[in-house]
Scaffold this active site. Structure first.
Site, mmCIF file in Angstrom:
data_model
loop_
_atom_site.group_PDB
_atom_site.id
_atom_site.type_symbol
_atom_site.label_atom_id
_atom_site.label_comp_id
_atom_site.label_asym_id
_atom_site.label_seq_id
_atom_site.Cartn_x
_atom_site.Cartn_y
_atom_site.Cartn_z
ATOM 1 N N GLY A 244 0.817 -1.217 0.000
ATOM 2 C CA GLY A 244 0.000 0.000 0.000
ATOM 3 C C GLY A 244 0.844 1.257 0.000
ATOM 4 O O GLY A 244 0.520 2.243 -0.675
ATOM 5 N N ASP A 245 1.954 1.237 0.747
ATOM 6 C CA ASP A 245 2.847 2.389 0.770
ATOM 7 C C ASP A 245 3.535 2.570 -0.584
ATOM 8 O O ASP A 245 3.690 3.697 -1.063
ATOM 9 C CB ASP A 245 3.894 2.224 1.873
ATOM 10 C CG ASP A 245 3.268 2.184 3.250
ATOM 11 O OD1 ASP A 245 2.656 3.187 3.653
ATOM 12 O OD2 ASP A 245 3.378 1.145 3.926
ATOM 13 N N ALA A 246 3.940 1.447 -1.201
ATOM 14 C CA ALA A 246 4.557 1.532 -2.527
ATOM 15 C C ALA A 246 3.581 2.112 -3.542
ATOM 16 O O ALA A 246 3.955 2.932 -4.391
ATOM 17 C CB ALA A 246 5.030 0.145 -2.977
#
Length: 453
Positions: A244-246
């Site tokens: 999700g952060d990527a």
């Protein structure tokens, strides 16, 4: 480009070992721990991933004055500027115990939060100087701070704002250009399992610019356009931690580059899929880039969007302002720039010993750090003809001192219908001249030494 990330920093720990027996007093595995590995988590992981791409990053977050908080400081890459928010309590930490490539249990500790008090003036300054803002909400109070929310609502219209929400966090401010919940979060927010219907319901509720619900290997659902963005079929691991952060970082950078929301989401789906395929957060270390080393990922991405690919080449043995200006001019000619870089053996054949003075990995690292460069492809041959025939750029850029008809690669570019563009060079810069001046300076130093002796 400057990305400002507002959110909750966590410490992620992996205790990894082997499990070959059960505990005698309970039917649970006994894990013999063989290694301990820490990494930035939450908003701090997003900042690290962005900094790893050569982006100027400011992380606005809070941490406790405890060992976990100090370890986050130590683990963040040097390219991340940390601006502290007020914080009370212990730094949140998540410890995964893993064996055989699987998580056995996760231990959470640290109940600290960002209180709803006025942050320092540096926070406002950083927000107002951002090219894009990403809110990485992990439910620890940063995204709930009323003064911060007020400042986020006042961001200029031209500054993209991406909001990565959390079920225990605050609702996005209406100023958000794109909100990116994952599928489980979207279901909790909207009560709907079907996509893109759930994304559409959230778009109406939050009154934001758009909503993209990420669905793992099935891609993403985008509202209000009701698009389904498919993910590539890649060999993946079971560790999706950090995907999700990527995704959020990739979509923020794409929007900051001026891409449409649809194209930015497609780029981000691809980036998140490759991040997971490379091992996810568990395999990430500072400096790692989960992309191919030959630049062909960028080529594929530009081709899929019908964009214009630019390529430039050279040895770039001693990177100087003339090189930087040429690459900046080249990047303005299209949607992505691939630098075709001579390998060490290739440079030696062209220039003779002792060239190159700088090894290929270091030259590649310096080029990748430039904002104008999207990828670097190393070739072993004396000329880039074979590489150009593979990537087939729309534009091949050379400095103004080259005559196109005398370039060995001219025939290759012309055969597939590409264009050769010469750009003017900044006067006064030459690697050969710089080396000659250094040698002359060395000779003069030796002469002065002899006279003094």
């Amino acid at each position: 480009m400057k990305l400002v990330i507002v959110g909750d920093a966590l410490l992620d720990l992996d205790l990894t070992g082997s499990a070959s027996r059960l505990c005698p007093d309970a039917p649970v595995p006994v894990v013999d721990v063989e290694s301990r590995r820490g990494r930035p988590g939450g908003a701090a992981l997003a900042a690290a991933l962005a900094a790893d791409q050569g982006i100027e990053v400011t992380l606005i977050s809070g941490r406790g004055a405890d060992p976990a908080g100090y370890e986050i400081d130590r683990l963040l890459p040097a390219g991340v500027r940390l601006v502290d928010l007020p914080f009370t309590g212990g730094t949140p930490s998540k410890t995964r115990v893993r064996a055989g490539g699987q998580s056995v249990v996760r231990l959470d500790s640290g109940a600290g939060v960002v209180p709803d008090v006025v942050p320092g003036p540096a926070v406002v300054r950083e927000l107002r100087s951002a090219d894009a803002v990403l809110i990485a909400d992990y439910g620890r109070g940063a995204a709930s701070n009323s003064r911060l929310r007020h400042e986020l609502s006042r961001l200029p219209p031209g500054t993209p704002m991406i909001w990565d929400p959390h079920p225990r966090g605050a609702a996005p401010v209406a100023r958000a250009d794109l909100v990116v919940p994952n599928e489980a979060e979207a279901m909790r927010f909207s009560g709907m399992t079907a996509q893109p219907a759930g994304a559409m319901a959230l778009w109406r509720e939050w009154e934001c610019g758009a909503v993209a619900v990420t669905m793992g290997e099935r891609g993403a659902a985008l509202a209000p356009s009701c698009e389904l963005v498919a993910a590539p079929q890649l060999d993946t691991t079971t560790d999706t931690c950090g995907a999700g952060d990527a995704f959020a970082v990739a979509v923020a950078l794409a929007l900051a580059r001026g891409e449409t929301t649809s194209d930015a989401v497609a780029d981000a789906v691809l980036a998140a899929s490759r991040f997971v395929a490379s091992g996810g957060a568990g395999a990430w270390t500072a400096g790692d880039r989960p992309v191919s080393e030959n630049g062909l990922d960028v080529v594929e991405r530009v081709r899929e969007r019908g964009g214009r690919l630019v390529a430039a080449g050279g040895c770039f043995d001693l990177l100087h302002p003339g090189h930087v200006d040429l690459l900046n001019q080249a990047r303005r000619l299209g949607d992505a720039l691939v630098v075709c870089l001579n390998s060490d053996a290739s440079v030696r054949r062209l220039k003779g010993a002792p060239r190159p003075l700088v090894g290929v990995e270091d030259r590649k690292c310096l080029l990748e750090a430039l904002e104008s460069v999207d990828a670097v492809a190393v070739f072993e041959e004396t000329t880039p003809c074979e590489l150009l025939a593979t990537i087939r750029p729309d534009v091949w850029v050379k400095g103004g001192d080259y005559e196109p008809s005398r370039l060995p690669e001219a025939k290759v570019v012309e055969q597939y219908g590409g264009e050769i563009v010469r750009v003017p060079l900044v006067g006064g810069y030459s690697t050969t001249r710089m080396l000659r001046n250094l040698l002359e300076l060395d000779v003069k130093r030796e002469e002065l030494h002899e006279r003094a002796g």
